[in-house]
Motif scaffolding. Structure first.
Motif, PDB file in Angstrom:
ATOM      1  N   HIS A 290     -27.719 -38.845 -27.763  1.00 17.42           N
ATOM      2  CA  HIS A 290     -27.151 -38.181 -26.545  1.00 17.42           C
ATOM      3  C   HIS A 290     -28.105 -38.006 -25.567  1.00 17.42           C
ATOM      4  O   HIS A 290     -28.979 -37.261 -25.742  1.00 17.42           O
TER       5      HIS A 290
ATOM      6  N   CYS B  62     -17.449 -37.223 -33.344  1.00 16.42           N
ATOM      7  CA  CYS B  62     -19.069 -36.982 -33.464  1.00 16.42           C
ATOM      8  C   CYS B  62     -19.410 -35.560 -32.751  1.00 16.42           C
ATOM      9  O   CYS B  62     -18.776 -35.008 -32.012  1.00 16.42           O
TER      10      CYS B  62
ATOM     11  N   VAL C 142     -25.293 -41.170 -36.342  1.00 16.99           N
ATOM     12  CA  VAL C 142     -24.602 -42.215 -35.772  1.00 16.99           C
ATOM     13  C   VAL C 142     -25.256 -42.516 -34.310  1.00 16.99           C
ATOM     14  O   VAL C 142     -24.884 -43.589 -33.833  1.00 16.99           O
TER      15      VAL C 142
ATOM     16  N   ASN D 133     -22.169 -33.732 -31.100  1.00 15.36           N
ATOM     17  CA  ASN D 133     -23.647 -33.946 -30.306  1.00 15.36           C
ATOM     18  C   ASN D 133     -24.437 -32.627 -30.490  1.00 15.36           C
ATOM     19  O   ASN D 133     -24.242 -31.478 -29.830  1.00 15.36           O
TER      20      ASN D 133
ATOM     21  N   ASN E 298     -25.013 -42.483 -26.184  1.00 11.22           N
ATOM     22  CA  ASN E 298     -24.326 -41.469 -25.272  1.00 11.22           C
ATOM     23  C   ASN E 298     -25.107 -41.266 -23.958  1.00 11.22           C
ATOM     24  O   ASN E 298     -25.876 -40.339 -24.157  1.00 11.22           O
TER      25      ASN E 298
ATOM     26  N   VAL F 164     -15.558 -36.109 -28.759  1.00  9.35           N
ATOM     27  CA  VAL F 164     -16.982 -35.832 -29.086  1.00  9.35           C
ATOM     28  C   VAL F 164     -17.415 -34.156 -28.502  1.00  9.35           C
ATOM     29  O   VAL F 164     -16.514 -33.851 -27.788  1.00  9.35           O
TER      30      VAL F 164
ATOM     31  N   ARG G 169     -20.562 -36.435 -38.577  1.00 10.24           N
ATOM     32  CA  ARG G 169     -21.150 -37.494 -37.870  1.00 10.24           C
ATOM     33  C   ARG G 169     -21.729 -36.945 -36.460  1.00 10.24           C
ATOM     34  O   ARG G 169     -21.069 -35.984 -35.987  1.00 10.24           O
ATOM     35  N   VAL G 170     -23.133 -37.096 -36.614  1.00 13.34           N
ATOM     36  CA  VAL G 170     -23.821 -36.351 -35.400  1.00 13.34           C
ATOM     37  C   VAL G 170     -24.500 -37.298 -34.718  1.00 13.34           C
ATOM     38  O   VAL G 170     -25.114 -38.386 -35.162  1.00 13.34           O
ATOM     39  N   ALA G 171     -24.722 -36.900 -33.419  1.00 11.73           N
ATOM     40  CA  ALA G 171     -25.697 -37.643 -32.284  1.00 11.73           C
ATOM     41  C   ALA G 171     -26.740 -36.561 -31.884  1.00 11.73           C
ATOM     42  O   ALA G 171     -26.118 -35.574 -31.757  1.00 11.73           O
TER      43      ALA G 171
END
Length: 385
Positions: A186, A110, A183, A112, A224, A89, A134-136
């Motif tokens: 965080h 991912c 997704v 963040n 997260n 990540v 894919r990102v948080a």
């Protein structure tokens, strides 16, 4: 009680240097994996910023942890150490284009994301590569942690993350971007936290946010919660392994995960802090009018935490069993802040004595600098000496 060190081997190495207890590191990792595996869906990443020594990284990767990176260089170090990109990540408020491209090229787990402008750049760069990132979203839960002000990160006034009030708007904007997949959420509230109540407060805030999202028919694959668990700097011999059981149990009991959701952690200091020691040699014992100094060959170029955070590190004289005397332990750097400890009791010190500055495995070697044109300290693993 002093720690157990292979003095005969350490005496042969040029000081200052870092010594890592490989067995303690492996014991810590076994405890982490044993406790995390008791709870379904718990995934642990190691925060590489704490210590990126290649031997340390290799042992952590062998234990099965993922990697939490905050720079392109850390992504590169993690890949060299063998971490699978599917467990990497990448966080940070200022991701450069080349760093984002590095993450995209390696299909990391991912990103963040900490702002709308960053999200727009990631979308653009992903589009150029024909990929979906894919990102948080890193949200500021506005939870204050009981720790040093300089390492509190979850308050509204910190530079990190997105204000909770903007959460829905940000997610809706992301949905309109063709090369972004949201997704997760965080969080990270700070570092060196020993009060489980701080983590409970975070759980309560995450629970509230999840309910708010569900009211708008929004769900995410994972949560997260960052890291933050501290270590016992006062008693490294008595408490060599942090209380991971209470840490993971707190989240298992207080955080309400949805079916199929995974919970990700980013532990750094708690993984490596106690296994590392800075070894330094006494150069001079200087007796002043009101105090005496033990002047050592390590300085804040080797361990900056005391100067930067007024951090405490237990110091032991490994060469002496003589009665205690009181010293200021200081380094050779031409700055008045080059002080490791003031007015501490040590076994009587002499020129040439080997001193151990304990609990230095996290934010020690990795933060070393070449100020005063000093050489960077080397790191040695116990099972390789």
């Amino acid at each position: 009680m002093k720690g157990t060190f292979p003095i005969d081997k350490l005496e042969r190495i040029q000081t200052p240097f870092y010594y890592y207890d490989a067995e303690l590191l492996r014991q810590t990792l076994r405890t982490i994996t044993d406790e995390a595996q008791k709870h379904e869906g718990f995934c642990v990443h190691y925060a590489v910023k704490a210590n990126a020594n290649p031997r340390v990284l290799r042992i952590i990767r062998e234990a099965g942890l993922g990697a939490d990176c905050v720079s392109g260089g850390e992504i590169e170090a993690s890949i060299r150490a063998g971490f699978p990109s599917s467990k990497i990540v990448y966080a940070g408020v200022g991701k450069a284009d080349w760093e984002i491209n590095l993450g995209l090229d390696n299909d990391i787990f991912c990103f963040n994301v900490e702002s709308i402008p960053e999200l727009e750049v990631i979308n653009q760069l992903a589009q150029q590569k024909g990929k979906t990132a894919r990102v948080a979203f890193r949200l500021n839960p506005n939870v204050g942690a009981h720790t040093h002000a300089n390492i509190t990160t979850g308050l509204a006034e910190n530079k990190f993350g997105i204000d909770m009030r903007d959460m829905l708007r940000v997610i809706e904007e992301a949905k309109q971007m063709s090369h972004i997949k949201v997704v997760g959420l965080h969080f990270h509230i700070g570092s060196q936290i020993l009060d489980m109540g701080d983590f409970e407060a975070l759980c309560n805030r995450v629970n509230e946010l999840q309910l708010e999202l569900e009211r708008h028919r929004i769900s995410v694959e994972h949560i997260n919660v960052g890291g933050g668990l501290g270590i016992d700097y006062q008693h490294p011999n008595r408490v060599p392994v942090p209380d991971f059981k209470s840490y993971f149990d707190t989240y298992a009991k207080k955080l309400k995960l949805r079916p199929g959701q995974t919970l990700h952690f980013e532990l750094g200091r708690a993984v490596v802090g106690q296994c590392g020691t800075l070894l330094t040699r006494a150069l001079y014992i200087k007796v002043g009018s009101v105090k005496q100094f033990c002047i050592v060959d390590a300085g804040f170029t080797d361990l900056i935490r005391p100067a930067l955070y007024q951090a405490y590190h237990k110091i032991e004289n490994l060469s002496s069993e003589e009665p205690n005397e009181t010293y200021d332990v200081v380094g050779p750097i031409c700055e008045s802040t080059d002080v490791f400890a003031k007015q501490i009791d040590l076994n009587r010190c002499h020129r040439g004595d080997l001193l151990a500055i304990r609990s230095a495995g996290a934010y020690g070697e990795i933060m070393a600098s070449g100020y005063n044109c000093r050489h960077l300290p080397q790191g040695y693993m116990s099972d390789e000496l």
